[in-house]
Write a protein that holds these residues in place. Structure first.
Motif, mmCIF file in Angstrom:
data_model
loop_
_atom_site.group_PDB
_atom_site.id
_atom_site.type_symbol
_atom_site.label_atom_id
_atom_site.label_comp_id
_atom_site.label_asym_id
_atom_site.label_seq_id
_atom_site.Cartn_x
_atom_site.Cartn_y
_atom_site.Cartn_z
ATOM 1 N N PRO A 91 -9.681 -5.742 -2.357
ATOM 2 C CA PRO A 91 -10.176 -4.555 -3.068
ATOM 3 C C PRO A 91 -11.575 -4.768 -3.616
ATOM 4 C CG PRO A 91 -8.521 -5.718 -4.378
ATOM 5 C CD PRO A 91 -8.526 -6.360 -3.031
ATOM 6 N N ALA A 92 -12.368 -3.689 -3.590
ATOM 7 C CA ALA A 92 -13.734 -3.691 -4.137
ATOM 8 C C ALA A 92 -14.652 -4.678 -3.431
ATOM 9 C CB ALA A 92 -13.710 -3.951 -5.639
ATOM 10 N N TYR A 93 -14.343 -5.020 -2.199
ATOM 11 C CA TYR A 93 -15.212 -5.922 -1.420
ATOM 12 C C TYR A 93 -16.640 -5.375 -1.437
ATOM 13 C CZ TYR A 93 -17.092 -8.507 2.593
ATOM 14 O OH TYR A 93 -17.849 -9.296 3.407
ATOM 15 N N ASP A 94 -17.613 -6.285 -1.621
ATOM 16 C CA ASP A 94 -19.015 -5.866 -1.603
ATOM 17 C C ASP A 94 -19.902 -7.065 -1.317
ATOM 18 O OD1 ASP A 94 -21.091 -3.721 -2.209
ATOM 19 O OD2 ASP A 94 -21.684 -5.273 -3.635
ATOM 20 N N GLN A 95 -20.637 -6.975 -0.223
ATOM 21 C CA GLN A 95 -21.615 -8.006 0.138
ATOM 22 C C GLN A 95 -21.001 -9.404 0.135
ATOM 23 O OE1 GLN A 95 -24.596 -7.357 1.246
ATOM 24 N NE2 GLN A 95 -24.856 -5.218 0.639
ATOM 25 N N GLY A 96 -19.794 -9.520 0.684
ATOM 26 C CA GLY A 96 -19.131 -10.809 0.786
ATOM 27 C C GLY A 96 -18.362 -11.221 -0.453
ATOM 28 N N GLU A 97 -18.497 -10.463 -1.544
ATOM 29 C CA GLU A 97 -17.807 -10.777 -2.790
ATOM 30 C C GLU A 97 -16.441 -10.086 -2.834
ATOM 31 O OE1 GLU A 97 -18.889 -12.918 -5.102
ATOM 32 O OE2 GLU A 97 -20.645 -13.312 -3.823
ATOM 33 N N THR A 98 -15.440 -10.803 -3.338
ATOM 34 C CA THR A 98 -14.097 -10.240 -3.501
ATOM 35 C C THR A 98 -13.708 -10.394 -4.973
ATOM 36 O OG1 THR A 98 -13.108 -12.374 -2.871
ATOM 37 C CG2 THR A 98 -13.418 -10.738 -1.129
ATOM 38 N N PRO A 99 -14.171 -9.484 -5.822
ATOM 39 C CA PRO A 99 -14.028 -9.650 -7.274
ATOM 40 C C PRO A 99 -12.589 -9.695 -7.763
ATOM 41 C CG PRO A 99 -14.785 -7.444 -6.724
ATOM 42 C CD PRO A 99 -14.893 -8.250 -5.481
ATOM 43 N N TYR A 100 -11.658 -9.142 -6.993
ATOM 44 C CA TYR A 100 -10.244 -9.168 -7.389
ATOM 45 C C TYR A 100 -9.429 -10.115 -6.517
ATOM 46 C CZ TYR A 100 -11.513 -5.054 -10.108
ATOM 47 O OH TYR A 100 -12.113 -4.185 -11.002
ATOM 48 N N GLY A 101 -10.113 -10.947 -5.754
ATOM 49 C CA GLY A 101 -9.421 -11.881 -4.890
ATOM 50 C C GLY A 101 -8.816 -11.221 -3.666
ATOM 51 N N LEU A 102 -8.004 -11.983 -2.950
ATOM 52 C CA LEU A 102 -7.317 -11.502 -1.753
ATOM 53 C C LEU A 102 -5.844 -11.279 -2.073
ATOM 54 C CD1 LEU A 102 -8.832 -13.814 1.008
ATOM 55 C CD2 LEU A 102 -9.613 -11.550 0.282
ATOM 56 N N TRP A 103 -5.305 -10.193 -1.556
ATOM 57 C CA TRP A 103 -3.913 -9.824 -1.770
ATOM 58 C C TRP A 103 -3.212 -9.843 -0.421
ATOM 59 C CZ3 TRP A 103 -2.202 -7.881 -6.740
ATOM 60 C CH2 TRP A 103 -3.199 -7.914 -7.714
ATOM 61 N N SER A 104 -2.302 -10.774 -0.237
ATOM 62 C CA SER A 104 -1.643 -10.925 1.066
ATOM 63 C C SER A 104 -0.424 -10.011 1.169
ATOM 64 C CB SER A 104 -1.214 -12.382 1.281
ATOM 65 O OG SER A 104 -0.311 -12.785 0.264
ATOM 66 N N ALA A 105 -0.147 -9.576 2.370
ATOM 67 C CA ALA A 105 0.993 -8.684 2.603
ATOM 68 C C ALA A 105 2.309 -9.436 2.471
ATOM 69 C CB ALA A 105 0.896 -8.060 3.989
ATOM 70 N N THR A 106 3.235 -8.842 1.733
ATOM 71 C CA THR A 106 4.608 -9.336 1.702
ATOM 72 C C THR A 106 5.471 -8.557 2.678
ATOM 73 O OG1 THR A 106 5.257 -7.860 -0.117
ATOM 74 C CG2 THR A 106 4.364 -10.020 -0.701
ATOM 75 N N GLU A 107 5.149 -7.279 2.871
ATOM 76 C CA GLU A 107 5.796 -6.428 3.883
ATOM 77 C C GLU A 107 4.769 -5.473 4.460
ATOM 78 O OE1 GLU A 107 8.996 -7.399 0.848
ATOM 79 O OE2 GLU A 107 7.290 -6.032 0.626
ATOM 80 N N LEU A 108 4.986 -5.065 5.697
ATOM 81 C CA LEU A 108 4.220 -4.009 6.340
ATOM 82 C C LEU A 108 5.180 -2.917 6.788
ATOM 83 C CD1 LEU A 108 1.783 -6.083 8.622
ATOM 84 C CD2 LEU A 108 1.246 -5.045 6.394
ATOM 85 N N TYR A 109 4.758 -1.656 6.643
ATOM 86 C CA TYR A 109 5.578 -0.512 7.024
ATOM 87 C C TYR A 109 4.732 0.468 7.828
ATOM 88 C CZ TYR A 109 8.807 -2.011 3.308
ATOM 89 O OH TYR A 109 9.665 -2.727 2.518
ATOM 90 N N ALA A 110 5.291 1.002 8.900
ATOM 91 C CA ALA A 110 4.602 2.012 9.695
ATOM 92 C C ALA A 110 5.646 2.913 10.352
ATOM 93 C CB ALA A 110 3.717 1.361 10.761
ATOM 94 N N PRO A 111 5.271 4.158 10.698
ATOM 95 C CA PRO A 111 6.228 5.035 11.372
ATOM 96 C C PRO A 111 6.668 4.445 12.709
ATOM 97 C CG PRO A 111 4.344 6.276 10.569
ATOM 98 C CD PRO A 111 3.990 4.827 10.429
ATOM 99 N N GLU A 112 7.927 4.631 13.044
ATOM 100 C CA GLU A 112 8.408 4.174 14.347
ATOM 101 C C GLU A 112 7.660 4.877 15.467
ATOM 102 O OE1 GLU A 112 10.342 1.977 17.142
ATOM 103 O OE2 GLU A 112 10.134 1.677 14.988
#
Length: 345
Positions: A186-207
């Motif tokens: 989130p809020a990525y800007d010019q290579g900076e990730t001020p809130y860090g990286l948030w990894s997926a625990t689950e992914l959901y998409a329509p069948e």
């Protein structure tokens, strides 16, 4: 199937217009290869019970830790907008099931206090200075598929679990296989990730996306966890309101991180236009004038001027015959069901 309240223009009699990659004058909002069989490490085959509207996969704790460790600054910088891999595909015509309009209200971020060690103490108090129209909830999505590293865009949305991200379906799965190393910055800007990286625990998409790659359903949601601590995503950055079965043809503002020329993917960009129906390929998507390129896939569309309106779609695809036009899927009943599953996970 419930009839859509707004009729579409007739579909042309010629063959479906091919999708194209996002490029200057001919744009597609980033995609995945539709053909290759993939080996995706910890990510498994898309799973859905017969008759269910969704596919989903879960990542182990080691998968999550591996994902945040994997995405070094160098890998993020060199991640490829995956649009070139979808070039020449066709968008099937179709009408999305739609019933009553449903709205989930936005949530504002909370403020962390600072400890003596300088580390953030994620014991939050309401922060009245949090800008309701800010864009910290929008960010970049990074993932690996077929041995290559790719980039899309995404957005934190209001949810029961406080940690749900919206993006495009093609930024999560391809040919029944899920991407690996999936993270949100989130809020990525010019290579900076001020809130860090948030990894997926689950992914959901329509069948309809996972099993058929139907561009009418090119929407997905990820549930994420921080690389350290236990705060929720929306406590940290806020979360957009989201609306399903919305009125068509309103003024929309679209955001994303276009990475293909003439953009470089380092800053958040936006487009604004009134939505119009797909009269070329016959999908149920809406179109706006927009010159964003590959890497912007999955970026949110908001009703009105700016990022504080209800999210109603995401950047999805374009047609070769329509330069500088972006399409976004109509979020109907199926998208609402998929969101509800992710939001409650």
């Amino acid at each position: 199937m419930t009839d859509h309240p707004h009729p579409r223009a007739p579909r042309p009699q010629d063959d479906l217009a091919p999708l194209q990659r996002l490029g200057r004058g001919a744009r597609l909002a980033g995609g995945l290869a539709f053909a290759a069989a993939l080996s995706l490490g910890g990510a498994g085959m898309a799973a859905a019970d017969p008759g269910d509207d969704l596919g989903t996969t879960t990542f182990s704790q080691s998968d999550q830790e591996g994902a945040t460790e994997y995405w070094t600054a160098e890998r993020m910088e060199s991640a490829i907008p995956a649009d070139t891999l979808i070039e020449g595909e066709q968008a099937p015509d179709g009408q999305v099931e739609s019933s009553e309009t449903v709205q989930v209200p936005r949530v504002d971020p909370l403020a962390a206090t600072q400890t003596q060690s300088g580390e953030a103490d994620w014991s939050f108090e309401a922060d009245p200075s949090a800008a309701a129209s800010g864009t910290d909830h929008i960010g970049k999505v990074f993932f690996t598929v077929g041995g290559n590293d790719y980039v899309c865009s995404g957005n934190a949305v209001a949810s029961q679990n406080g940690s749900t991200v919206s993006t495009a379906g093609h930024c999560t799965s391809e040919s029944g296989q899920w991407a690996s190393n999936w993270v949100f910055a989130p809020a990525y800007d010019q290579g900076e990730t001020p809130y860090g990286l948030w990894s997926a625990t689950e992914l959901y998409a329509p069948e309809q996306w996972v099993g058929q790659e139907d561009m009418n359903y090119d929407i997905a949601f990820a549930v994420v966890a921080p690389e350290s601590g236990s705060t929720s995503l929306t406590d940290a950055v806020g979360g957009s309101g989201i609306e399903f079965n919305t009125e068509r043809g309103a003024l929309y503002t679209s955001f994303g991180y276009p990475a293909a020329a003439p953009f470089d993917g380092e800053t958040l960009e936006q487009c604004q236009d009134y939505g119009s129906d797909d009269t070329l390929g016959g999908t149920d998507d809406q179109a706006i004038d927009c010159d964003m390129t590959g890497g912007s896939s999955g970026g949110p569309w908001f009703v009105g001027d700016g990022a504080d309106g209800m999210q109603i779609s995401v950047n999805s695809f374009g047609y070769t015959a329509q330069p500088n036009v972006m399409y976004g899927p109509y979020l109907g009943d199926v998208a609402q069901d998929v969101y509800a599953e992710a939001a409650a996970a």
